[in-house]
Each structure stands twice: as structure tokens, then as C-alpha cells.
Write a protein that holds these residues in place. Structure first.
Motif, PDB file in Angstrom:
ATOM      1  N   ILE A  59       1.980  26.010  33.130  1.00 10.52           N
ATOM      2  CA  ILE A  59       1.629  24.450  33.259  1.00 10.52           C
ATOM      3  C   ILE A  59       0.604  24.398  34.462  1.00 10.52           C
ATOM      4  CG2 ILE A  59       2.371  22.234  33.192  1.00 10.52           C
ATOM      5  CD1 ILE A  59       4.702  22.963  31.692  1.00 10.52           C
ATOM      6  N   ILE A  60      -0.430  23.836  34.093  1.00 10.43           N
ATOM      7  CA  ILE A  60      -1.335  23.326  35.494  1.00 10.43           C
ATOM      8  C   ILE A  60      -1.342  21.911  35.620  1.00 10.43           C
ATOM      9  CG2 ILE A  60      -3.781  23.494  36.549  1.00 10.43           C
ATOM     10  CD1 ILE A  60      -4.146  26.098  34.970  1.00 10.43           C
ATOM     11  N   ARG A  61      -0.775  21.480  36.792  1.00  9.97           N
ATOM     12  CA  ARG A  61      -0.877  20.234  37.034  1.00  9.97           C
ATOM     13  C   ARG A  61      -1.897  19.791  38.247  1.00  9.97           C
ATOM     14  NH1 ARG A  61       4.291  21.925  36.726  1.00  9.97           N
ATOM     15  NH2 ARG A  61       5.667  20.935  35.057  1.00  9.97           N
ATOM     16  N   THR A  62      -2.507  18.564  37.616  1.00 12.32           N
ATOM     17  CA  THR A  62      -3.670  18.243  38.358  1.00 12.32           C
ATOM     18  C   THR A  62      -3.378  16.510  38.923  1.00 12.32           C
ATOM     19  OG1 THR A  62      -5.252  17.579  36.621  1.00 12.32           O
ATOM     20  CG2 THR A  62      -5.281  19.684  37.241  1.00 12.32           C
ATOM     21  N   ARG A  78      -4.701  14.148  37.861  1.00 11.41           N
ATOM     22  CA  ARG A  78      -4.991  13.393  36.603  1.00 11.41           C
ATOM     23  C   ARG A  78      -4.238  13.546  35.437  1.00 11.41           C
ATOM     24  NH1 ARG A  78     -11.379  11.916  36.141  1.00 11.41           N
ATOM     25  NH2 ARG A  78     -11.573  10.537  38.242  1.00 11.41           N
ATOM     26  N   GLU A  79      -3.911  14.859  35.164  1.00 12.63           N
ATOM     27  CA  GLU A  79      -3.306  15.520  34.028  1.00 12.63           C
ATOM     28  C   GLU A  79      -2.604  16.715  34.254  1.00 12.63           C
ATOM     29  OE1 GLU A  79      -6.239  16.556  31.196  1.00 12.63           O
ATOM     30  OE2 GLU A  79      -7.608  17.638  32.483  1.00 12.63           O
ATOM     31  N   GLU A  80      -1.672  16.938  33.054  1.00  8.07           N
ATOM     32  CA  GLU A  80      -0.866  18.127  33.139  1.00  8.07           C
ATOM     33  C   GLU A  80      -1.457  19.131  31.790  1.00  8.07           C
ATOM     34  OE1 GLU A  80       3.664  18.374  31.683  1.00  8.07           O
ATOM     35  OE2 GLU A  80       3.703  18.113  33.903  1.00  8.07           O
ATOM     36  N   ILE A  81      -1.908  20.160  32.180  1.00 13.32           N
ATOM     37  CA  ILE A  81      -2.354  21.308  31.164  1.00 13.32           C
ATOM     38  C   ILE A  81      -1.260  22.346  30.768  1.00 13.32           C
ATOM     39  CG2 ILE A  81      -4.431  22.730  30.634  1.00 13.32           C
ATOM     40  CD1 ILE A  81      -6.104  21.216  32.641  1.00 13.32           C
ATOM     41  N   THR A  82      -0.968  22.253  29.478  1.00 13.77           N
ATOM     42  CA  THR A  82      -0.232  23.409  29.192  1.00 13.77           C
ATOM     43  C   THR A  82      -1.029  24.531  28.373  1.00 13.77           C
ATOM     44  OG1 THR A  82       1.669  21.812  28.681  1.00 13.77           O
ATOM     45  CG2 THR A  82       1.792  23.964  27.460  1.00 13.77           C
ATOM     46  N   ASP A 138       3.089  27.563  25.971  1.00 10.37           N
ATOM     47  CA  ASP A 138       4.379  26.828  25.659  1.00 10.37           C
ATOM     48  C   ASP A 138       5.422  27.587  25.269  1.00 10.37           C
ATOM     49  OD1 ASP A 138       5.897  24.507  25.333  1.00 10.37           O
ATOM     50  OD2 ASP A 138       4.788  23.746  23.821  1.00 10.37           O
ATOM     51  N   SER A 153       5.106  29.413  34.835  1.00 14.73           N
ATOM     52  CA  SER A 153       5.563  28.202  35.265  1.00 14.73           C
ATOM     53  C   SER A 153       7.243  28.255  35.218  1.00 14.73           C
ATOM     54  CB  SER A 153       5.103  26.813  34.642  1.00 14.73           C
ATOM     55  OG  SER A 153       3.628  26.891  35.268  1.00 14.73           O
TER      56      SER A 153
END
Length: 226
Positions: free
Chosen positions: A11-14, A16-20, A23, A59
Motif C-alpha cells: 500500500i502506498i500512502r500519499t 491525498r489517497e491510499e493506493i493498494t 491486496d 506493507s
């Protein structure tokens, strides 16, 4: 079993958003198998390959390589595994332009501590195998795109790794040359029992592998082969 993935997520967290990207992926790869990983651009195929290589960390979850969780190993042991038991072939060959074809291939062995004479002898044998014997003394800048990729493959297998991880290895090649490279990779798999995991967007290439899995919305779906 060469690889066993248990509930692997990335998971990449920015701000503005969380990109999976991955999973809770469960997946196994047996020694000697060939696997193609398909997926749209940006689906996370390269990230998946980098996680298999220990170049990127998940992650959560664990990636077992020969029974060891590669991401919890001491850095020294992780580097040893990457250098000796994994080979890498990328879309861009990353050859050193100031050296000959032979020197580029042999360098992998010399850096890893192999006696220089042995490294060069093995490099010569591999260049013969990949059809580049006559180009051994030439600077790599004089090679064609297909020849450079064959040299990169020879370099990647010099230390007889357990697995060859290939990221779009034919992406910059014309179809005919690309087909020759895939033929070489599958030949290495058969002759050396070297596991091959290849990321590609080309379904025709994927169909030449023993297994195909598609990465979509963070899940890895294995396709049934007819």
C-alpha cells in the motif's frame, strides 16, 4: 517450493489517497516453473517483481524464498541471495558502455568473488550459448538491441541463479528479436532448471510460459491454461 507468498500487501500512502498495489496476495512458485505475470500499465507488475527480489518491501505479509522470509533477513544475507541466487533481466539492459561484451558478462562473477580466469571462461561459454561468441571482444555500444539483451541474459545467469526475474525483457525489441529472446529464456529454463518469472503485457509471450497470472486491482489471479 521456491516462493511462497502469504497475505502479501503493498500500500502506498500519499497525503491525498491510499493506493493498494497488492491486496493480501497468496501465491506459490515451484522450482523450475515458468510464470508470466500480466497486467495493465500501472497495475503493479514491476512492484510485484521487486518484492520477489527483495528490492521493495511489502506493507504486510511475508515472502518466503527457499523457506526464508527474504524481507526480514539481515541485509548482508539478503544481498548474498540477490547476488548469487537471483538473476535479473530488465527492459533496459544496463550494460557498461566502456567495456566489451565479454567483460560485461564476466564482471558479475568477478564482483561476486569468482576467480577472474573462471569468470571469463564461464562468460565465454555463455556467450557461445546465446550466439554472441563472435561479438565477445566488441564494445557493447556496437551491438544491436537484441544482441545487448542476449548479453544481459548471459550476465544474469553467470552465477547459475535459482530464479531469473525478467521485467518486460522484450519491451524495446521488434517482434522477431523478441521471439528469439523468449526462446533463449525458455531454453535456459529447460537446460538449467532455472525458474523464470516474467512480467509482460504481451499475451502471446505469456502463453509460452507454463503458468499465467494476471494482476488486477491488487489481486493476482491465475489463469487456467487449455
Amino acid at each position: 517450493m521456491l516462493y511462497k507468498l502469504n497475505a502479501v500487501s503493498k500500500i502506498i500512502r500519499t497525503p491525498r489517497e491510499e493506493i493498494t498495489i497488492l491486496d493480501s496476495v497468496d501465491f506459490t512458485i515451484e522450482s523450475g516453473q515458468t510464470l508470466a505475470v500480466l497486467g495493465a500499465s500501472g497495475s503493479g507488475k514491476s512492484t510485484f517483481l521487486h518484492i520477489l527480489a527483495g528490492l521493495d518491501n511489502p506493507s504486510s505479509g511475508e515472502v518466503l524464498f527457499c523457506g526464508k522470509n527474504i524481507h526480514t533477513l539481515p541485509e548482508k544475507e539478503k544481498n548474498f541471495i540477490r547476488n548469487r541466487q537471483m538473476g535479473f533481466v530488465f527492459q533496459f539492459h544496463h550494460l557498461l558502455p566502456e567495456f566489451s561484451t565479454l567483460e560485461n558478462v564476466a564482471m558479475q562473477g568477478v564482483i561476486s568473488g569468482m576467480p577472474k580466469a573462471e569468470a571469463f571462461k564461464k562468460a565465454e561459454e555463455l556467450l557461445e550459448m546465446v550466439g554472441l561468441r563472435d561479438r565477445a571482444g566488441h564494445l557493447v555500444t556496437t551491438l544491436s538491441g537484441g544482441e545487448k539483451q542476449r548479453a544481459a541474459i548471459a550476465r544474469a545467469v553467470l552465477l547459475s541463479p535459482k530464479v531469473l526475474l525478467a521485467d518486460e525483457p522484450t519491451g524495446n525489441l521488434d517482434p522477431k528479436t523478441g521471439e528469439q529472446i523468449i526462446g533463449l529464456l525458455t531454453r535456459l529454463n529447460k537446460e538449467k532448471n532455472m525458474t523464470l518469472v516474467m512480467v509482460t503485457h504481451n499475451i502471446e509471450i505469456a502463453n509460452q510460459m507454463q503458468r499465467i497470472a494476471e494482476l488486477k486491482s491488487g489481486a493476482l489471479h491465475e489463469q487456467k491454461l487449455h
